[in-house]
Design a protein around this motif. Structure first.
Motif, PDB file in Angstrom:
ATOM      1  N   LEU A 401       1.123  -1.246   0.094  1.00 45.27           N
ATOM      2  CA  LEU A 401      -0.083   0.111  -0.279  1.00 45.27           C
ATOM      3  C   LEU A 401       0.820   1.180   0.250  1.00 45.27           C
ATOM      4  O   LEU A 401       1.449   1.757   1.378  1.00 45.27           O
ATOM      5  N   ALA A 402       0.712   1.960  -0.994  1.00 38.85           N
ATOM      6  CA  ALA A 402       1.527   2.995  -1.348  1.00 38.85           C
ATOM      7  C   ALA A 402       0.646   4.833  -2.052  1.00 38.85           C
ATOM      8  O   ALA A 402       1.013   5.019  -2.196  1.00 38.85           O
ATOM      9  N   MET A 403       0.019   4.710  -0.572  1.00 43.98           N
ATOM     10  CA  MET A 403      -0.756   6.111  -1.449  1.00 43.98           C
ATOM     11  C   MET A 403      -0.482   6.932  -0.092  1.00 43.98           C
ATOM     12  O   MET A 403      -1.505   7.466  -0.253  1.00 43.98           O
ATOM     13  N   GLY A 404       0.791   7.246   0.070  1.00 44.14           N
ATOM     14  CA  GLY A 404       0.805   8.494   0.766  1.00 44.14           C
ATOM     15  C   GLY A 404       0.320   7.933   2.221  1.00 44.14           C
ATOM     16  O   GLY A 404       0.406   7.065   2.861  1.00 44.14           O
ATOM     17  N   PHE A 405       0.700   9.396   2.681  1.00 43.96           N
ATOM     18  CA  PHE A 405       0.977   9.621   5.080  1.00 43.96           C
ATOM     19  C   PHE A 405      -0.068  10.928   4.791  1.00 43.96           C
ATOM     20  O   PHE A 405      -0.054  11.716   3.933  1.00 43.96           O
ATOM     21  N   SER A 406      -1.135  10.454   5.745  1.00 48.43           N
ATOM     22  CA  SER A 406      -1.973  11.689   6.155  1.00 48.43           C
ATOM     23  C   SER A 406      -1.320  13.113   6.901  1.00 48.43           C
ATOM     24  O   SER A 406      -1.543  14.292   6.035  1.00 48.43           O
ATOM     25  N   HIS A 407      -1.038  12.731   7.450  1.00 51.58           N
ATOM     26  CA  HIS A 407       0.165  13.592   8.571  1.00 51.58           C
ATOM     27  C   HIS A 407       1.208  13.011   9.823  1.00 51.58           C
ATOM     28  O   HIS A 407       0.649  11.774   9.074  1.00 51.58           O
ATOM     29  N   PRO A 408       1.599  14.166  11.023  1.00 54.70           N
ATOM     30  CA  PRO A 408       2.524  13.437  11.551  1.00 54.70           C
ATOM     31  C   PRO A 408       1.701  12.515  11.838  1.00 54.70           C
ATOM     32  O   PRO A 408       0.598  12.876  12.863  1.00 54.70           O
TER      33      PRO A 408
END
Ligand code: FAD
Ligand code: SF4
Length: 475
Positions: A401-408
């Motif tokens: 799953l390489a769908m990015g990151f939401s926040h810290p």
């Protein structure tokens, strides 16, 4: 300007990559370097424009025309002196920056831009080779102590700049080694980890104290940090991954891309990995969900591990091959990127929604997907709809799953300090990079949201400037 007719005489020449059949057998850097003479000719293509848009396009405001001239003349010392004025770690950006400067290069208006990124890399590597890069501890020390939490490019840049200003800097890192995603995200075939160590060693010799294996907010509390330091910079990255909460997600064999990539980087560096937690693509059908850079890094890694097949899915439409009209020069255009990893082999699909994972005996066996179409809605926002009759199955025994990151990650240091976050969940900062708590600053992906190495470096520098002002000009 090195050569007033350089842009007419020389074509853009990229150093290129090692042959596919050779490079997929190892984790060494794939990009080659040009010989000095060819590099000087490439620098000679710079037109030293009256308004250098490349400078505007670069987040750290590198002054490219000036050092292109030095490269053209073979004055590596002079080029390095100019580059180091603005750039903390050209050896990182020279390898992995997507080079918005090149999209803004005036030559790119109707021709191929100057090879600015590769020229930058040539300068810093030449400077190391010639022994020009030496530890330069500050001549005097202040009595101020600063804690920097997180040693990715933002934390490193912040620590470096504050140390150069004479403050006493302690860099805390949760992992065993410094670098953040430079070390445990970006694969070695794009950035050899000896390059990260080389810079970290220099910083230690210059007086930065590095304490690894310490998770701030757990191993050291917020109160301890406030008591022991005059200021704190939080550079913990944006590490909350986006999940795909669909049927079958619980099956074994579905991982976040970062679990996979970090592990392979550790293996390359000789770090111990427990055999039971090994994730390998060997002889597997690999499905990568997410069409961005992280997904591309998964493709390159899976090919090196000996995957049987690799498919990369993206929900959004395929970007155009050429700069679209609504993103005119000198803006950064969202065009189709084919990375060195894509060249090594994979099937790429766009406009694909993954509906569910299938499994057998608790192990993933594939996914059910469907084609989607995007149409503009009333508010200008694009609406997505499944295209009837286009459902299909994909076989997969490893899903990444390489769908990015939401926040810290908020648990830990963000909650320990009770920091305010913005609407996207990133740490809220003012124009001096100070958070909602006086004396606590934030930088990089933690405050900006998941972005780029070059932005993390610039934000680290900005936070250092904010902290220096806070320490030296109290209200
Ligand atoms: C797979 C991948 C590939 C990428 N490729 C590129 C690329 O090619 N080019 C590019 O420009 N950008 C790329 N990026 C993006 C880039 O790496 C990030 O934007 C950049 O690293 C952000 O830097 P940072 O310092 O803000 O955070 P990070 O690099 O995420 O570093 C944060 C650090 O903080 C530490 N930390 C977190 N919490 C704590 C705590 N509580 N206590 C102590 N330490 C803590 C972490 O362990 C980590 O070392 C990529 C990202 C990924 C994931
Ligand atoms: S840091 Fe990136 S944008 Fe700036 S000069 Fe280097 S390659 Fe270009």
């Amino acid at each position: 300007m090195g050569d007033p007719k350089g842009f007419l005489k020389y074509r853009r020449e990229e150093a290129g990559y090692r042959p596919v059949e050779e490079r997929i057998r190892d984790y060494g850097e794939v990009e080659k370097m040009l010989p000095d003479e060819a590099r000087r000719a490439q620098a000679g293509r710079c037109m030293d424009c009256g308004v250098p848009f490349c400078h505007w396009g670069c987040p750290i405001s590198n002054i490219m025309p000036e050092w292109q001239d030095k490269i053209f003349r073979g004055d590596w010392n002079g080029a390095y002196d100019l580059l180091r004025e603005t750039s903390s770690f050209p050896e990182f950006t020279g390898r992995v920056c997507p080079a918005p400067c090149e999209a803004a290069c005036v030559l790119a208006f109707n021709d191929d831009p100057v090879t600015i990124r590769q020229n930058e890399l040539a300068v810093i590597e030449k400077a190391f080779e010639l022994g020009l890069v030496k530890p330069e501890p500050p001549a005097t020390r202040s009595d101020k102590r600063v804690a920097v939490i997180g040693s990715g490019p933002a934390g490193l840049a912040c620590a470096d700049r504050l140390n150069r200003a004479g403050h006493r800097v302690v860099l805390f890192e949760a992992e065993q080694h410094v670098g953040g995603y430079l070390r445990y995200g970006i694969p070695d075939f794009k950035l050899d980890k000896r390059i990260v160590d080389r810079r970290a060693d220099l910083m230690v010799q210059e007086g930065v104290e590095i304490r690894t294996g310490i998770y701030a907010g757990r191993d050291i509390s917020g109160e301890d940090l406030i008591r022991d330091f005059d200021a704190v910079c939080i550079a913990i990255g944006a590490r909350e991954p986006r999940d795909l909460d669909i049927e079958g997600r619980e099956n074994h064999g579905i991982y976040f891309a970062m679990e996979y990539l970090a592990q392979q980087n550790k293996i390359v560096s000789g770090e111990h990995i427990d055999e039971n937690s090994l994730i390998s693509a060997l002889n597997k059908d690999v499905l990568v969900i997410g069409g961005g850079d992280t997904g591309s890094d998964c493709v390159g890694t899976a090919n090196r591990q000996g995957a049987r097949s690799i498919t990369q899915l993206e929900l959004l439409p395929q970007p155009p091959l050429h700069r679209p009209e609504h993103e005119p020069w000198p803006l950064w255009p969202k065009v189709l990127k084919t990375s060195s990893s894509h060249e090594e082999g994979c099937v790429r699909m766009w406009n694909i929604l993954t509906r569910k994972f299938t499994g057998e005996n608790g192990n993933v066996t594939g996914a059910e997907a469907v084609q989607v179409a995007w149409t503009p809605g009333d508010s200008g926002k694009m609406n997505m709809a499944e295209v009837p009759g286009t459902g299909f199955n994909i076989k997969a025994d490893l899903v990444l799953l390489a769908m990015g990151f939401s926040h810290p990650v908020h648990t830990g240091i963000v909650t320990a300090f009770g920091l305010e976050v913005d609407t996207r969940g990133n740490i809220a900062v003012d124009s001096a990079m100070m958070t909602s708590k006086r004396g606590i600053f934030a930088a990089g992906d933690a405050s900006r949201g998941a972005s780029l190495v070059v932005w993390a470096i610039q934000e680290g520098k900005d936070a250092a400037d904010g902290i220096h002002k806070y320490l030296t000009e109290p209200e």
